[in-house]
Design a protein around this motif. Structure first.
Motif, PDB file in Angstrom:
ATOM      1  N   ILE A  39       4.149 -50.153   2.874  1.00 23.68           N
ATOM      2  CA  ILE A  39       5.233 -51.132   2.937  1.00 23.68           C
ATOM      3  C   ILE A  39       4.823 -52.418   2.226  1.00 23.68           C
ATOM      4  CG2 ILE A  39       6.537 -52.638   4.486  1.00 23.68           C
ATOM      5  CD1 ILE A  39       6.507 -50.336   6.526  1.00 23.68           C
ATOM      6  N   ALA A  40       3.612 -52.889   2.541  1.00 26.90           N
ATOM      7  CA  ALA A  40       3.129 -54.132   1.928  1.00 26.90           C
ATOM      8  C   ALA A  40       3.033 -54.007   0.412  1.00 26.90           C
ATOM      9  CB  ALA A  40       1.761 -54.498   2.516  1.00 26.90           C
ATOM     10  N   ILE A  41       2.532 -52.874  -0.060  1.00 24.54           N
ATOM     11  CA  ILE A  41       2.405 -52.665  -1.505  1.00 24.54           C
ATOM     12  C   ILE A  41       3.773 -52.605  -2.171  1.00 24.54           C
ATOM     13  CG2 ILE A  41       1.735 -50.963  -3.255  1.00 24.54           C
ATOM     14  CD1 ILE A  41      -0.688 -50.314  -1.493  1.00 24.54           C
ATOM     15  N   GLY A  42       4.699 -51.874  -1.548  1.00 27.73           N
ATOM     16  CA  GLY A  42       6.034 -51.753  -2.126  1.00 27.73           C
ATOM     17  C   GLY A  42       6.746 -53.086  -2.220  1.00 27.73           C
ATOM     18  N   VAL A  43       6.643 -53.916  -1.158  1.00 24.31           N
ATOM     19  CA  VAL A  43       7.292 -55.228  -1.172  1.00 24.31           C
ATOM     20  C   VAL A  43       6.548 -56.179  -2.105  1.00 24.31           C
ATOM     21  CG1 VAL A  43       7.990 -57.200   0.234  1.00 24.31           C
ATOM     22  CG2 VAL A  43       8.176 -54.891   1.157  1.00 24.31           C
ATOM     23  N   ALA A  44       5.206 -56.129  -2.088  1.00 26.29           N
ATOM     24  CA  ALA A  44       4.416 -57.011  -2.946  1.00 26.29           C
ATOM     25  C   ALA A  44       4.683 -56.750  -4.418  1.00 26.29           C
ATOM     26  CB  ALA A  44       2.926 -56.834  -2.645  1.00 26.29           C
ATOM     27  N   LEU A 227       5.065 -47.561  -6.974  1.00 31.06           N
ATOM     28  CA  LEU A 227       5.908 -47.187  -8.107  1.00 31.06           C
ATOM     29  C   LEU A 227       7.381 -47.471  -7.811  1.00 31.06           C
ATOM     30  CD1 LEU A 227       6.242 -45.873 -10.872  1.00 31.06           C
ATOM     31  CD2 LEU A 227       6.340 -43.653  -9.723  1.00 31.06           C
ATOM     32  N   ILE A 228       7.807 -47.165  -6.582  1.00 34.01           N
ATOM     33  CA  ILE A 228       9.188 -47.447  -6.189  1.00 34.01           C
ATOM     34  C   ILE A 228       9.468 -48.940  -6.236  1.00 34.01           C
ATOM     35  CG2 ILE A 228      10.813 -47.372  -4.258  1.00 34.01           C
ATOM     36  CD1 ILE A 228       9.536 -44.693  -3.452  1.00 34.01           C
TER      37      ILE A 228
END
Length: 236
Positions: A39-44, A227-228
């Motif tokens: 979640i953190a990676i996707g939002v970051a 990636l998303i």
């Protein structure tokens, strides 16, 4: 009494009795690290400020821990219900057709390698000692080690999720905002490797295999999520 103590000491070198709670704890910690880090990676990957990343990660941590604990309790409770229903069914069968059940028990021991005469003797002696226990253990395959414990599984899974999820959340707070997703990924891989090593050590398994397995699948999960985030490219 001395023989029993010797047997207990011998069993201390084995790890199968830890399998139920260890499975739930490893699953919870692994999911905690992966879910919150992903979640953190996707939002970051789609954000230029830290606040949305913290909020999304914290929300994922709380929701994930509660979901994990509830899911474990419900699923393991279902297993317990099945076990209880099978035990009750076996109890009725023993009352209604004891001779047939004796032959079934003897056949089980015969299939395990005992001679037919020996298998029947063993079946009769175990029947005299604890008929229901013998059938539950050897016919149904339920024993004290494998028996489901919903509360234990829920607590182990939920608590370990919180512990695992707190690590990526800490990284979100402390690491530089620029290229934060890469920092989160690197630190989470380290956390996963440590988790794999500890789990393998606790369960007496091979450490290298566990570490490689958990970091490989962790990389895939976090990579797809990042990636998303990049594909959507939304500024938060």
């Amino acid at each position: 009494m001395e023989e029993k103590n010797n047997l207990d000491d011998y069993l201390k070198t084995h790890y199968i009795h830890r399998s139920n709670w260890l499975r739930a704890a490893v699953l919870g910690a692994n999911d905690g690290i992966l879910s919150t880090a992903s979640i953190a990676i996707g939002v970051a990957a789609a954000s230029t400020t830290r606040e949305p990343i913290i909020l999304a990660t914290l929300a994922g941590l709380v929701a994930g821990a509660l979901s994990m604990a509830a899911g474990e309790y419900v699923s393991v409770s279902s297993q317990t219900d099945i076990e209880k229903a099978d035990i009750e069914r076996e109890r009725q069968e023993l009352e209604e057709m004891p001779e047939e059940e004796l032959q079934i028990l003897a056949k089980i021991y015969e299939n395990r390698g005992l001679k037919k005469e020996t298998a029947l003797i063993v079946a009769k002696e175990l029947t005299a000692h604890d008929v229901l226990g013998a059938h539950v253990r050897d016919e149904l395959g339920i024993n004290e080690i494998s028996k489901a414990n919903p509360i234990q599984a829920a607590l182990a899974s939920g608590a370990s999720f919180v512990f695992g999820g707190a690590l990526p959340l800490l990284a979100v707070f402390l690491l530089p905002l620029e290229s934060l997703e890469f920092y989160i990924y690197g630190s989470s891989i380290i956390f996963l490797a440590i988790l794999g090593a500890v789990a393998a050590k606790t369960g007496g398994a091979k450490i290298v295999n566990s570490v490689v397995r958990i970091t490989f699948w962790g990389t895939i999960a976090m990579g797809i999520t990042a990636l998303i985030g990049y594909l959507f490219g939304v500024n938060l």
